[in-house]
Design a protein around this motif. Structure first.
Motif, PDB file in Angstrom:
ATOM      1  N   GLY A 155       0.902  -1.191   0.096  1.00 23.07           N
ATOM      2  CA  GLY A 155       0.086   0.011  -0.013  1.00 23.07           C
ATOM      3  C   GLY A 155       0.795   1.303   0.183  1.00 23.07           C
ATOM      4  N   SER A 156       2.129   1.131  -0.225  1.00 20.14           N
ATOM      5  CA  SER A 156       3.058   2.290  -0.280  1.00 20.14           C
ATOM      6  C   SER A 156       2.521   3.285  -1.312  1.00 20.14           C
ATOM      7  N   THR A 157       2.991   4.650  -1.131  1.00 19.40           N
ATOM      8  CA  THR A 157       2.699   5.533  -1.994  1.00 19.40           C
ATOM      9  C   THR A 157       3.521   5.654  -3.378  1.00 19.40           C
ATOM     10  N   THR A 158       3.434   6.197  -4.347  1.00 18.96           N
ATOM     11  CA  THR A 158       4.142   6.566  -5.505  1.00 18.96           C
ATOM     12  C   THR A 158       5.333   7.011  -5.117  1.00 18.96           C
ATOM     13  N   VAL A 159       5.468   8.027  -4.255  1.00 18.82           N
ATOM     14  CA  VAL A 159       6.848   8.497  -3.470  1.00 18.82           C
ATOM     15  C   VAL A 159       7.689   7.599  -2.993  1.00 18.82           C
ATOM     16  N   GLU A 160       6.870   6.816  -2.183  1.00 14.64           N
ATOM     17  CA  GLU A 160       7.874   5.664  -1.524  1.00 14.64           C
ATOM     18  C   GLU A 160       8.219   4.624  -2.319  1.00 14.64           C
ATOM     19  N   ARG A 161       7.531   4.196  -3.304  1.00 11.34           N
ATOM     20  CA  ARG A 161       7.923   3.538  -4.473  1.00 11.34           C
ATOM     21  C   ARG A 161       9.274   3.966  -5.291  1.00 11.34           C
ATOM     22  N   ALA A 162       9.138   5.279  -5.501  1.00 10.31           N
ATOM     23  CA  ALA A 162      10.058   6.061  -6.281  1.00 10.31           C
ATOM     24  C   ALA A 162      11.418   6.017  -5.329  1.00 10.31           C
ATOM     25  N   GLN A 163      11.168   6.278  -4.194  1.00 13.76           N
ATOM     26  CA  GLN A 163      12.341   6.253  -3.418  1.00 13.76           C
ATOM     27  C   GLN A 163      13.148   4.849  -3.275  1.00 13.76           C
ATOM     28  N   ARG A 164      12.270   3.864  -3.245  1.00 12.68           N
ATOM     29  CA  ARG A 164      13.000   2.656  -3.046  1.00 12.68           C
ATOM     30  C   ARG A 164      13.608   2.299  -4.400  1.00 12.68           C
ATOM     31  N   LEU A 165      13.016   2.714  -5.607  1.00 14.87           N
ATOM     32  CA  LEU A 165      13.730   2.335  -7.019  1.00 14.87           C
ATOM     33  C   LEU A 165      14.831   3.085  -6.837  1.00 14.87           C
ATOM     34  N   THR A 166      14.668   4.366  -6.644  1.00 17.86           N
ATOM     35  CA  THR A 166      16.031   5.213  -6.677  1.00 17.86           C
ATOM     36  C   THR A 166      17.230   4.513  -5.838  1.00 17.86           C
ATOM     37  N   ASP A 167      16.697   4.022  -4.710  1.00 22.15           N
ATOM     38  CA  ASP A 167      17.785   3.410  -3.848  1.00 22.15           C
ATOM     39  C   ASP A 167      18.435   2.243  -4.606  1.00 22.15           C
ATOM     40  N   VAL A 168      17.583   1.474  -5.278  1.00 22.20           N
ATOM     41  CA  VAL A 168      18.083  -0.070  -5.775  1.00 22.20           C
ATOM     42  C   VAL A 168      18.823   0.410  -6.927  1.00 22.20           C
ATOM     43  N   ILE A 169      18.465   1.394  -7.929  1.00 23.35           N
ATOM     44  CA  ILE A 169      19.103   1.805  -9.067  1.00 23.35           C
ATOM     45  C   ILE A 169      20.603   2.383  -8.699  1.00 23.35           C
ATOM     46  N   THR A 170      20.588   3.046  -7.595  1.00 23.58           N
ATOM     47  CA  THR A 170      21.736   3.694  -7.206  1.00 23.58           C
ATOM     48  C   THR A 170      22.685   2.764  -6.924  1.00 23.58           C
ATOM     49  N   ARG A 171      22.449   1.661  -6.068  1.00 29.01           N
ATOM     50  CA  ARG A 171      23.184   0.578  -5.588  1.00 29.01           C
ATOM     51  C   ARG A 171      23.416  -0.321  -6.730  1.00 29.01           C
ATOM     52  N   LEU A 172      22.507  -0.648  -7.612  1.00 27.14           N
ATOM     53  CA  LEU A 172      22.899  -1.188  -8.925  1.00 27.14           C
ATOM     54  C   LEU A 172      23.925  -0.800  -9.916  1.00 27.14           C
ATOM     55  N   ARG A 173      23.867   0.577  -9.951  1.00 32.86           N
ATOM     56  CA  ARG A 173      24.873   1.461 -10.915  1.00 32.86           C
ATOM     57  C   ARG A 173      26.175   1.362  -9.914  1.00 32.86           C
ATOM     58  N   ARG A 174      26.089   1.483  -8.762  1.00 32.92           N
ATOM     59  CA  ARG A 174      27.506   1.432  -8.041  1.00 32.92           C
ATOM     60  C   ARG A 174      28.173   0.231  -8.222  1.00 32.92           C
ATOM     61  N   ALA A 175      27.100  -0.908  -8.045  1.00 33.66           N
ATOM     62  CA  ALA A 175      27.859  -2.213  -8.255  1.00 33.66           C
ATOM     63  C   ALA A 175      28.358  -2.683  -9.746  1.00 33.66           C
ATOM     64  N   LEU A 176      27.639  -2.385 -10.404  1.00 34.74           N
ATOM     65  CA  LEU A 176      28.129  -2.232 -11.947  1.00 34.74           C
ATOM     66  C   LEU A 176      29.255  -1.764 -12.124  1.00 34.74           C
ATOM     67  N   ARG A 177      29.549  -0.505 -11.717  1.00 31.69           N
ATOM     68  CA  ARG A 177      30.652   0.343 -12.020  1.00 31.69           C
ATOM     69  C   ARG A 177      31.964  -0.409 -11.402  1.00 31.69           C
ATOM     70  N   SER A 178      31.888  -0.824 -10.038  1.00 32.71           N
ATOM     71  CA  SER A 178      32.819  -1.268  -9.385  1.00 32.71           C
ATOM     72  C   SER A 178      33.130  -2.904  -9.802  1.00 32.71           C
ATOM     73  N   SER A 179      32.108  -3.569 -10.092  1.00 31.18           N
ATOM     74  CA  SER A 179      32.313  -5.046 -10.774  1.00 31.18           C
ATOM     75  C   SER A 179      32.909  -5.088 -11.781  1.00 31.18           C
ATOM     76  N   ILE A 180      32.860  -4.028 -12.858  1.00 34.19           N
ATOM     77  CA  ILE A 180      33.326  -4.334 -13.931  1.00 34.19           C
ATOM     78  C   ILE A 180      35.030  -4.343 -13.694  1.00 34.19           C
ATOM     79  N   ARG A 181      35.486  -3.581 -12.774  1.00 34.39           N
ATOM     80  CA  ARG A 181      36.919  -3.650 -12.498  1.00 34.39           C
ATOM     81  C   ARG A 181      37.343  -5.017 -12.061  1.00 34.39           C
ATOM     82  N   THR A 182      36.699  -6.081 -11.830  1.00 33.51           N
ATOM     83  CA  THR A 182      36.948  -7.150 -11.301  1.00 33.51           C
ATOM     84  C   THR A 182      37.583  -8.014 -12.770  1.00 33.51           C
ATOM     85  N   ASP A 183      36.508  -7.946 -13.695  1.00 36.53           N
ATOM     86  CA  ASP A 183      36.963  -8.808 -14.689  1.00 36.53           C
ATOM     87  C   ASP A 183      37.920  -7.801 -16.073  1.00 36.53           C
ATOM     88  N   TYR A 184      37.605  -6.501 -15.868  1.00 34.94           N
ATOM     89  CA  TYR A 184      38.591  -5.527 -16.675  1.00 34.94           C
ATOM     90  C   TYR A 184      39.185  -4.477 -15.802  1.00 34.94           C
TER      91      TYR A 184
END
Length: 173
Positions: free
Chosen positions: A19-48
């Motif tokens: 039952g969360s609000t659109t703003v709460e869902r947007a906050q969660r999505l923002t958090d997940v996207i931020t962590r995903l981008r950070r993980a992708l940027r740092s993980s690429i250095r493992t193989d490359y």
């Protein structure tokens, strides 16, 4: 602080989340996207690990892979200020990944194009990135992997909606 879901089990929304609000869902999505981008940027250095190109430069190479563009066109597509793109292009020129070509439609301007070295750099980067993502997807449970793949059409539509509503930045003079 809400507890983090166990990575080995599928996420089932709690009644408050359902039952969360659109703003709460947007906050969660923002958090997940931020962590995903950070993980992708740092993980690429493992193989490359030798890769030193910032993401902004990689994104320019990806855009130029389709066709040569003028700096202004590149800036509009990347939603960056033209002088920012000029600086990034300068670094890519120095690295030998792009070159300037005459613009057949306007002799006063040049188009920026990938060089063979730029194409190879992009192929190497994308290959390493795809391998890293494939390995991460394989580490998920089948349910999580399916959930990620099922979310792609909605995420693609969200990206289009955001791109359509975001004005390009003003020139940073």
């Amino acid at each position: 602080m809400p507890s983090q879901p166990n990575p080995g089990t599928p996420h089932v929304p709690a009644p408050a989340e359902a039952g969360s609000t659109t703003v709460e869902r947007a906050q969660r999505l923002t958090d997940v996207i931020t962590r995903l981008r950070r993980a992708l940027r740092s993980s690429i250095r493992t193989d490359y690990p030798w890769e030193s190109l910032p993401m902004a430069q990689v994104e320019l190479l990806q855009t130029l892979a389709a066709a040569p563009l003028r700096v202004g066109e590149l800036a509009a597509r990347q939603r960056l200020a033209p002088n920012t793109v000029s600086g990034l292009v300068g670094k890519l020129l120095d690295a030998g990944f792009v070159d300037r070509q005459p613009d057949p439609g306007d002799r006063r301007t040049a188009r920026i194009a990938l060089t063979p070295a730029g194409h190879q750099q992009l192929r190497d980067w994308q290959g390493a990135h795809e391998r890293r993502l494939a390995d991460a997807l394989e580490s998920l449970t089948p349910a999580h992997r399916e959930a990620v793949m099922n979310a792609l059409p909605g995420l693609e539509q969200l990206a289009r909606a955001l791109a359509a509503t975001t004005p390009p930045p003003a020139d940073e003079s």
